[in-house]
Design a protein around this motif. Structure first.
Motif, PDB file in Angstrom:
ATOM      1  N   UNK A   1      25.782 -11.652 -22.951  1.00  0.00           N
ATOM      2  CA  UNK A   1      25.739 -10.598 -22.041  1.00  0.00           C
ATOM      3  C   UNK A   1      27.031 -10.219 -21.308  1.00  0.00           C
ATOM      4  N   UNK A   2      27.823 -11.305 -21.097  1.00  0.00           N
ATOM      5  CA  UNK A   2      28.788 -11.311 -20.132  1.00  0.00           C
ATOM      6  C   UNK A   2      30.015 -11.170 -20.961  1.00  0.00           C
ATOM      7  N   UNK A   3      30.789 -12.257 -21.253  1.00  0.00           N
ATOM      8  CA  UNK A   3      31.900 -12.143 -22.076  1.00  0.00           C
ATOM      9  C   UNK A   3      32.235 -11.542 -23.106  1.00  0.00           C
ATOM     10  N   UNK A   4      31.140 -11.763 -24.042  1.00  0.00           N
ATOM     11  CA  UNK A   4      31.299 -11.465 -25.577  1.00  0.00           C
ATOM     12  C   UNK A   4      31.116  -9.891 -25.419  1.00  0.00           C
TER      13      UNK A   4
ATOM     14  N   UNK B   1      26.475   4.060 -25.194  1.00  0.00           N
ATOM     15  CA  UNK B   1      25.565   3.460 -26.312  1.00  0.00           C
ATOM     16  C   UNK B   1      25.823   2.053 -26.664  1.00  0.00           C
ATOM     17  N   UNK B   2      26.787   1.791 -26.867  1.00  0.00           N
ATOM     18  CA  UNK B   2      27.322   0.340 -27.294  1.00  0.00           C
ATOM     19  C   UNK B   2      26.694  -0.644 -26.259  1.00  0.00           C
ATOM     20  N   UNK B   3      26.991  -0.475 -25.130  1.00  0.00           N
ATOM     21  CA  UNK B   3      26.389  -1.374 -23.912  1.00  0.00           C
ATOM     22  C   UNK B   3      25.051  -1.414 -23.996  1.00  0.00           C
ATOM     23  N   UNK B   4      24.412  -0.349 -24.049  1.00  0.00           N
ATOM     24  CA  UNK B   4      22.579  -0.590 -24.108  1.00  0.00           C
ATOM     25  C   UNK B   4      22.127  -1.264 -25.262  1.00  0.00           C
ATOM     26  N   UNK B   5      22.757  -1.149 -26.347  1.00  0.00           N
ATOM     27  CA  UNK B   5      22.419  -1.511 -27.724  1.00  0.00           C
ATOM     28  C   UNK B   5      22.741  -3.003 -27.783  1.00  0.00           C
ATOM     29  N   UNK B   6      23.942  -3.550 -27.452  1.00  0.00           N
ATOM     30  CA  UNK B   6      24.592  -4.889 -27.483  1.00  0.00           C
ATOM     31  C   UNK B   6      23.896  -5.776 -26.357  1.00  0.00           C
ATOM     32  N   UNK B   7      23.831  -4.931 -25.140  1.00  0.00           N
ATOM     33  CA  UNK B   7      23.039  -5.817 -24.168  1.00  0.00           C
ATOM     34  C   UNK B   7      21.723  -6.046 -24.588  1.00  0.00           C
ATOM     35  N   UNK B   8      21.013  -5.194 -24.842  1.00  0.00           N
ATOM     36  CA  UNK B   8      19.470  -5.557 -25.389  1.00  0.00           C
ATOM     37  C   UNK B   8      19.511  -6.549 -26.615  1.00  0.00           C
ATOM     38  N   UNK B   9      20.279  -6.416 -27.430  1.00  0.00           N
ATOM     39  CA  UNK B   9      20.324  -7.489 -28.521  1.00  0.00           C
ATOM     40  C   UNK B   9      20.571  -8.742 -28.108  1.00  0.00           C
ATOM     41  N   UNK B  10      21.593  -8.981 -27.323  1.00  0.00           N
ATOM     42  CA  UNK B  10      21.995 -10.223 -26.829  1.00  0.00           C
ATOM     43  C   UNK B  10      20.981 -10.701 -25.893  1.00  0.00           C
ATOM     44  N   UNK B  11      20.139  -9.888 -25.023  1.00  0.00           N
ATOM     45  CA  UNK B  11      19.256 -10.161 -24.257  1.00  0.00           C
ATOM     46  C   UNK B  11      18.124 -10.737 -24.875  1.00  0.00           C
TER      47      UNK B  11
END
Length: 326
Positions: free
Chosen positions: A238-241, A263-273
């Motif tokens: 959620x942080x470095x990657x 949009x990319x932040x929301x999607x990738x953060x959610x996937x990583x979380x």
């Protein structure tokens, strides 16, 4: 196996005045965030002019991160463990951040609302304003997860056969089985290792002794289960990657329409979380029939929101970041 013994207090001036790693994590996040936003502004990759990032981050910290994060915790996570009585019995609990926690999803929602209000007042693109904030926010998440690790909180699930698994003393209370027999046995063993523990003390006081006593750590180690250091997993993903992804897109695609990075932040953060929560001990009741943790459930809405921002970048008229003259 390593028994967690990091001290959450960097400098103790008095019992009431302490410099904690958790507070430094927030401070570091805001300082680094303001600096990077200023870098983007100088390159004309953000909608605010150079020099405006400091005031923006300060306001975002108060009205977005702190208020949103605290409200999210008190309205979602806290009632699952303690109920809603705090509203009538102790409404000031809302402001006692030292007696509870912060919810990252609440902080993100708070920032969404704050940037919308701020963009209207400054007459700049809301999506463009949010894009810059989303680029630097993952570093704040990284600092926060590192502070969680130092505090020994939000630890992972049981990890048998994992070479890097650790044992977290805070789990003594939550993993307590057989009507407290395991916890009592661990405390008895600890008291034999340190004279400071021969009299009844609060669990936080016990942890303070354990952090400075290898003998106590060795005594309680057999009573602790090996766990994933999930704070490190989340800090990495959620942080470095996530920061590396968003920063690369921002620099290499300067003409990206407003809303793409959000949009990319929301999607990738959610996937990583969602992925990392598989290794994290749930800090509240599971939802949807026990299929998802609260963090995974809330992340589903972030994916929907992220798709909405990406769609708006594709279909709603807008332009790449344009510097607003002071």
């Amino acid at each position: 196996m390593y028994v967690h013994d990091l001290n959450p207090v960097l400098i103790r001036f008095t019992d009431a005045i302490q410099l904690r790693w958790y507070g430094l994590a927030y401070l570091g996040a805001f300082v680094v965030g303001a600096w990077l936003l200023n870098v983007l502004a100088k390159r004309k990759l953000w909608v605010l002019p150079p020099g405006a990032a400091g005031d923006f981050i300060a306001a975002a910290a108060i009205f977005g991160v702190f208020i949103g994060g605290r409200l999210g915790y008190m309205l979602w996570y806290y009632p699952k463990a303690h109920g809603w009585d705090w509203i009538n019995q102790d409404p000031l609990m809302l402001f006692k951040v030292w007696e509870g926690g912060m919810a990252s999803h609440g902080g993100i929602l708070g920032l969404v609302i704050f940037t919308w209000v701020y963009a209207r007042r400054k007459k700049v693109s809301w999506r463009g304003l949010g894009d810059g904030l989303c680029v630097v926010s993952p570093l704040g998440l990284f600092f926060g997860r590192m502070a969680n690790f130092i505090n020994g909180e939000l630890y992972g699930r049981i990890a048998d056969g994992v070479p890097w698994a650790m044992k977290f003393p805070r789990a003594l209370i939550e993993q307590d089985k057989a009507e407290g027999l395991e916890f009592s046995a661990a405390m008895d063993a600890a008291s034999q290792a340190s004279d400071q523990l021969k009299v009844p003390i609060h669990f936080e006081q016990f942890l303070a002794v354990q952090r400075h006593s290898p003998a106590v750590s060795r005594a309680i180690e057999p009573f602790l289960l090996p766990r994933h250091p999930s704070q490190l997993y989340e800090g990495l993903l959620e942080g470095l990657v996530l920061f590396a992804i968003l920063w690369t897109v921002r620099i290499r695609c300067p003409k990206a329409p407003p809303g793409v990075l959000t949009g990319l932040f929301f999607v990738f953060y959610a996937i990583f979380r969602i992925f990392a929560e598989q290794f994290r001990e749930p800090d509240s009741e599971l939802v949807m029939g026990g299929l998802l943790t609260s963090g995974q459930f809330l992340s589903l809405f972030m994916i929907v929101a992220g798709i909405g921002f990406l769609a708006s970048a594709r279909f709603v008229k807008g332009s790449a970041p344009a510097l607003k003259e002071p």
